[in-house]
Design a protein around this motif. Structure first.
Motif, PDB file in Angstrom:
ATOM      1  N   LYS A   1      30.724  28.730  32.192  1.00  0.00           N
ATOM      2  CA  LYS A   1      31.823  29.501  31.604  1.00  0.00           C
ATOM      3  C   LYS A   1      31.972  29.168  30.131  1.00  0.00           C
ATOM      4  CE  LYS A   1      34.492  28.998  35.842  1.00  0.00           C
ATOM      5  NZ  LYS A   1      35.747  28.512  36.414  1.00  0.00           N
ATOM      6  N   ALA A   2      32.540  30.117  29.418  1.00  0.00           N
ATOM      7  CA  ALA A   2      32.850  29.923  28.001  1.00  0.00           C
ATOM      8  C   ALA A   2      34.058  30.778  27.648  1.00  0.00           C
ATOM      9  CB  ALA A   2      31.657  30.304  27.144  1.00  0.00           C
ATOM     10  N   PRO A   3      34.747  30.423  26.566  1.00  0.00           N
ATOM     11  CA  PRO A   3      35.889  31.238  26.133  1.00  0.00           C
ATOM     12  C   PRO A   3      35.457  32.653  25.754  1.00  0.00           C
ATOM     13  CG  PRO A   3      35.826  29.132  24.959  1.00  0.00           C
ATOM     14  CD  PRO A   3      34.538  29.249  25.720  1.00  0.00           C
ATOM     15  N   LYS A   4      36.402  33.572  25.814  1.00  0.00           N
ATOM     16  CA  LYS A   4      36.150  34.959  25.420  1.00  0.00           C
ATOM     17  C   LYS A   4      35.587  34.982  23.998  1.00  0.00           C
ATOM     18  CE  LYS A   4      38.408  39.422  24.909  1.00  0.00           C
ATOM     19  NZ  LYS A   4      39.682  40.152  25.005  1.00  0.00           N
ATOM     20  N   GLY A   5      34.544  35.777  23.785  1.00  0.00           N
ATOM     21  CA  GLY A   5      33.930  35.892  22.472  1.00  0.00           C
ATOM     22  C   GLY A   5      32.804  34.905  22.205  1.00  0.00           C
ATOM     23  N   TYR A   6      32.638  33.898  23.043  1.00  0.00           N
ATOM     24  CA  TYR A   6      31.568  32.909  22.884  1.00  0.00           C
ATOM     25  C   TYR A   6      30.302  33.467  23.528  1.00  0.00           C
ATOM     26  CZ  TYR A   6      29.361  28.254  23.062  1.00  0.00           C
ATOM     27  OH  TYR A   6      28.528  27.176  22.907  1.00  0.00           O
ATOM     28  N   GLN A   7      29.195  33.486  22.820  1.00  0.00           N
ATOM     29  CA  GLN A   7      27.942  34.033  23.344  1.00  0.00           C
ATOM     30  C   GLN A   7      27.217  32.997  24.188  1.00  0.00           C
ATOM     31  OE1 GLN A   7      26.273  37.275  23.026  1.00  0.00           O
ATOM     32  NE2 GLN A   7      25.361  36.200  24.735  1.00  0.00           N
ATOM     33  N   LEU A   8      27.175  33.206  25.502  1.00  0.00           N
ATOM     34  CA  LEU A   8      26.436  32.299  26.380  1.00  0.00           C
ATOM     35  C   LEU A   8      24.937  32.496  26.190  1.00  0.00           C
ATOM     36  CD1 LEU A   8      28.548  32.546  29.644  1.00  0.00           C
ATOM     37  CD2 LEU A   8      28.192  30.502  28.263  1.00  0.00           C
ATOM     38  N   LYS A   9      24.200  31.373  26.151  1.00  0.00           N
ATOM     39  CA  LYS A   9      22.752  31.410  25.946  1.00  0.00           C
ATOM     40  C   LYS A   9      22.090  30.372  26.842  1.00  0.00           C
ATOM     41  CE  LYS A   9      23.416  32.356  21.031  1.00  0.00           C
ATOM     42  NZ  LYS A   9      23.232  31.811  19.676  1.00  0.00           N
ATOM     43  N   VAL A  10      20.806  30.593  27.108  1.00  0.00           N
ATOM     44  CA  VAL A  10      19.968  29.581  27.750  1.00  0.00           C
ATOM     45  C   VAL A  10      18.793  29.319  26.820  1.00  0.00           C
ATOM     46  CG1 VAL A  10      20.576  30.047  30.153  1.00  0.00           C
ATOM     47  CG2 VAL A  10      18.717  31.332  29.095  1.00  0.00           C
ATOM     48  N   ARG A  11      18.223  28.117  26.931  1.00  0.00           N
ATOM     49  CA  ARG A  11      17.038  27.827  26.138  1.00  0.00           C
ATOM     50  C   ARG A  11      16.076  26.973  26.947  1.00  0.00           C
ATOM     51  NH1 ARG A  11      17.959  23.242  21.362  1.00  0.00           N
ATOM     52  NH2 ARG A  11      18.300  21.496  22.763  1.00  0.00           N
ATOM     53  N   LEU A  12      14.830  27.148  26.630  1.00  0.00           N
ATOM     54  CA  LEU A  12      13.760  26.292  27.121  1.00  0.00           C
ATOM     55  C   LEU A  12      13.502  25.308  25.984  1.00  0.00           C
ATOM     56  CD1 LEU A  12      11.337  25.572  28.981  1.00  0.00           C
ATOM     57  CD2 LEU A  12      10.057  27.310  27.754  1.00  0.00           C
ATOM     58  N   ALA A  13      13.661  24.019  26.257  1.00  0.00           N
ATOM     59  CA  ALA A  13      13.447  22.996  25.237  1.00  0.00           C
ATOM     60  C   ALA A  13      12.332  22.074  25.701  1.00  0.00           C
ATOM     61  CB  ALA A  13      14.725  22.202  25.006  1.00  0.00           C
ATOM     62  N   ALA A  14      11.262  21.988  24.907  1.00  0.00           N
ATOM     63  CA  ALA A  14      10.115  21.141  25.249  1.00  0.00           C
ATOM     64  C   ALA A  14      10.078  19.939  24.317  1.00  0.00           C
ATOM     65  CB  ALA A  14       8.819  21.943  25.133  1.00  0.00           C
ATOM     66  N   TYR A  15       9.867  18.801  24.907  1.00  0.00           N
ATOM     67  CA  TYR A  15       9.765  17.537  24.184  1.00  0.00           C
ATOM     68  C   TYR A  15       8.400  16.937  24.463  1.00  0.00           C
ATOM     69  CZ  TYR A  15      14.870  17.889  24.201  1.00  0.00           C
ATOM     70  OH  TYR A  15      16.162  18.323  24.054  1.00  0.00           O
ATOM     71  N   HIS A  16       7.802  16.306  23.482  1.00  0.00           N
ATOM     72  CA  HIS A  16       6.599  15.539  23.764  1.00  0.00           C
ATOM     73  C   HIS A  16       7.040  14.300  24.524  1.00  0.00           C
ATOM     74  CE1 HIS A  16       3.928  17.373  20.384  1.00  0.00           C
ATOM     75  NE2 HIS A  16       4.277  18.240  21.306  1.00  0.00           N
ATOM     76  N   ASP A  17       6.265  13.887  25.494  1.00  0.00           N
ATOM     77  CA  ASP A  17       6.621  12.768  26.358  1.00  0.00           C
ATOM     78  C   ASP A  17       7.082  11.570  25.525  1.00  0.00           C
ATOM     79  OD1 ASP A  17       6.995  11.376  28.689  1.00  0.00           O
ATOM     80  OD2 ASP A  17       4.920  10.672  28.781  1.00  0.00           O
ATOM     81  N   GLY A  18       8.287  11.117  25.798  1.00  0.00           N
ATOM     82  CA  GLY A  18       8.825   9.957  25.114  1.00  0.00           C
ATOM     83  C   GLY A  18       9.491  10.255  23.791  1.00  0.00           C
ATOM     84  N   GLY A  19       9.378  11.484  23.301  1.00  0.00           N
ATOM     85  CA  GLY A  19       9.959  11.823  22.001  1.00  0.00           C
ATOM     86  C   GLY A  19      11.369  12.358  22.130  1.00  0.00           C
ATOM     87  N   PRO A  20      12.207  12.113  21.130  1.00  0.00           N
ATOM     88  CA  PRO A  20      13.595  12.572  21.181  1.00  0.00           C
ATOM     89  C   PRO A  20      13.818  13.974  20.615  1.00  0.00           C
ATOM     90  CG  PRO A  20      13.290  11.178  19.277  1.00  0.00           C
ATOM     91  CD  PRO A  20      11.956  11.213  20.016  1.00  0.00           C
ATOM     92  N   ASP A  21      12.806  14.547  19.957  1.00  0.00           N
ATOM     93  CA  ASP A  21      12.992  15.816  19.259  1.00  0.00           C
ATOM     94  C   ASP A  21      12.415  16.994  20.023  1.00  0.00           C
ATOM     95  OD1 ASP A  21      14.147  14.482  17.027  1.00  0.00           O
ATOM     96  OD2 ASP A  21      12.141  14.006  16.297  1.00  0.00           O
TER      97      ASP A  21
END
Length: 130
Positions: free
Chosen positions: A100-120
Protein backbone atom coordinates in the motif's frame (compact mmCIF):
# COMPACT_ATOMS: atom_id res chain seq x y z
CA UNK A 1 16.11 -2.35 -20.52
CA UNK A 2 12.52 -1.28 -20.49
CA UNK A 3 10.01 -3.18 -18.41
CA UNK A 4 7.09 -4.72 -20.19
CA UNK A 5 3.66 -4.46 -18.58
CA UNK A 6 1.37 -7.02 -20.11
CA UNK A 7 -1.98 -5.51 -19.34
CA UNK A 8 -4.72 -4.13 -21.54
CA UNK A 9 -7.08 -1.34 -20.64
CA UNK A 10 -7.70 -0.93 -16.93
CA UNK A 11 -10.50 -3.30 -15.90
CA UNK A 12 -13.52 -2.12 -13.94
CA UNK A 13 -13.17 -2.56 -10.18
CA UNK A 14 -15.39 -5.65 -10.12
CA UNK A 15 -13.44 -7.17 -13.02
CA UNK A 16 -9.90 -6.83 -11.62
CA UNK A 17 -7.58 -9.20 -13.42
CA UNK A 18 -4.07 -10.32 -12.55
CA UNK A 19 -1.37 -8.62 -14.61
CA UNK A 20 2.22 -9.75 -15.05
CA UNK A 21 5.16 -7.35 -15.21
CA UNK A 22 8.37 -8.68 -16.75
CA UNK A 23 11.67 -7.17 -15.61
CA UNK A 24 15.08 -7.72 -17.22
CA UNK A 25 18.50 -6.37 -16.33
CA UNK A 26 22.02 -7.08 -17.54
CA UNK A 27 23.30 -9.03 -20.54
CA UNK A 28 25.23 -12.22 -21.21
CA UNK A 29 26.27 -13.96 -17.99
CA UNK A 30 24.74 -11.01 -16.13
CA UNK A 31 21.24 -11.44 -17.63
CA UNK A 32 18.67 -11.41 -14.80
CA UNK A 33 14.89 -11.68 -15.12
CA UNK A 34 11.81 -11.50 -12.94
CA UNK A 35 8.06 -11.69 -13.42
CA UNK A 36 5.73 -10.16 -10.85
CA UNK A 37 2.03 -11.04 -11.07
CA UNK A 38 -0.24 -8.55 -9.34
CA UNK A 39 -3.78 -7.18 -9.18
CA UNK A 40 -5.41 -4.02 -7.90
CA UNK A 41 -7.20 -4.52 -4.57
CA UNK A 42 -10.87 -3.72 -5.23
CA UNK A 43 -12.32 -0.78 -3.32
CA UNK A 44 -8.94 0.75 -2.41
CA UNK A 45 -7.15 3.86 -3.60
CA UNK A 46 -3.54 2.68 -3.88
CA UNK A 47 -3.22 -0.98 -2.89
CA UNK A 48 -1.81 -3.82 -4.97
CA UNK A 49 -1.87 -7.54 -4.20
CA UNK A 50 1.37 -9.19 -5.25
CA UNK A 51 0.16 -12.66 -6.19
CA UNK A 52 3.47 -14.26 -7.13
CA UNK A 53 6.95 -13.67 -8.39
CA UNK A 54 9.55 -15.63 -10.28
CA UNK A 55 13.19 -14.57 -10.61
CA UNK A 56 16.32 -15.94 -12.28
CA UNK A 57 19.83 -14.63 -11.77
CA UNK A 58 22.81 -14.36 -14.03
CA UNK A 59 25.84 -16.52 -13.21
CA UNK A 60 27.77 -14.04 -11.03
CA UNK A 61 24.74 -12.19 -9.62
CA UNK A 62 22.19 -12.35 -6.83
CA UNK A 63 18.78 -10.80 -7.52
CA UNK A 64 16.07 -9.33 -5.36
CA UNK A 65 12.60 -8.25 -6.45
CA UNK A 66 11.70 -5.11 -4.52
CA UNK A 67 8.95 -2.50 -4.24
CA UNK A 68 9.25 1.20 -3.44
CA UNK A 69 7.89 1.12 0.11
CA UNK A 70 7.07 4.69 1.23
CA UNK A 71 7.79 3.63 4.84
CA UNK A 72 11.24 2.16 4.11
CA UNK A 73 13.87 4.22 5.91
CA UNK A 74 16.84 2.76 4.03
CA UNK A 75 17.09 3.21 0.28
CA UNK A 76 13.29 3.28 -0.20
CA UNK A 77 13.08 -0.28 -1.59
CA UNK A 78 11.77 -3.32 0.34
CA UNK A 79 12.30 -6.93 -0.74
CA UNK A 80 9.36 -9.02 -1.92
CA UNK A 81 11.27 -12.31 -2.15
CA UNK A 82 12.39 -14.02 1.07
CA UNK A 83 15.81 -14.99 -0.32
CA UNK A 84 17.68 -13.91 -3.44
CA UNK A 85 18.17 -16.09 -6.49
CA UNK A 86 21.95 -16.40 -6.94
CA UNK A 87 24.63 -17.77 -9.29
CA UNK A 88 22.36 -18.76 -12.17
CA UNK A 89 19.62 -20.02 -9.87
CA UNK A 90 15.93 -19.27 -9.93
CA UNK A 91 13.03 -19.04 -7.52
CA UNK A 92 9.26 -18.87 -7.55
CA UNK A 93 7.18 -17.60 -4.65
CA UNK A 94 3.44 -17.33 -4.13
CA UNK A 95 3.02 -14.26 -1.95
CA UNK A 96 -0.59 -13.06 -1.90
CA UNK A 97 0.83 -9.94 -0.21
CA UNK A 98 -0.82 -6.51 -0.26
CA UNK A 99 1.42 -3.47 -0.65
CA UNK A 100 0.00 0.00 0.00
CA UNK A 101 0.93 3.62 -0.48
CA UNK A 102 -0.73 7.00 0.06
CA UNK A 103 -2.95 8.42 -2.67
CA UNK A 104 -0.82 9.91 -5.45
CA UNK A 105 2.27 7.79 -4.67
CA UNK A 106 3.37 5.75 -7.71
CA UNK A 107 3.85 2.11 -6.70
CA UNK A 108 6.75 0.40 -8.50
CA UNK A 109 8.63 -2.88 -8.52
CA UNK A 110 12.25 -3.38 -9.47
CA UNK A 111 14.64 -6.18 -10.21
CA UNK A 112 17.90 -5.38 -8.43
CA UNK A 113 21.01 -7.46 -9.19
CA UNK A 114 24.09 -7.42 -7.01
CA UNK A 115 27.41 -9.08 -7.66
CA UNK A 116 27.92 -11.75 -5.02
CA UNK A 117 29.11 -10.10 -1.83
CA UNK A 118 28.80 -6.56 -3.20
CA UNK A 119 26.65 -3.86 -1.61
CA UNK A 120 25.83 -1.96 -4.82
CA UNK A 121 23.07 -2.57 -7.35
CA UNK A 122 24.90 -3.33 -10.61
CA UNK A 123 21.91 -4.05 -12.89
CA UNK A 124 18.29 -2.98 -12.43
CA UNK A 125 14.96 -2.59 -14.14
CA UNK A 126 11.97 -0.71 -12.72
CA UNK A 127 8.28 -0.88 -13.67
CA UNK A 128 5.27 1.13 -12.50
CA UNK A 129 2.24 -0.67 -11.09
CA UNK A 130 -1.36 0.55 -11.40
Amino acid sequence: MAATAAAGAAPAAADTLASPVVLEAGTGLHHNTATVTYEHVDGTVNSIRIISLAAASGEPDCVWVEWNDPKDTGDGWAALNAEPACHGGSLEETLNRVIKAPKGYQLKVRLAAYHDGGPDVVHKDIAKLL
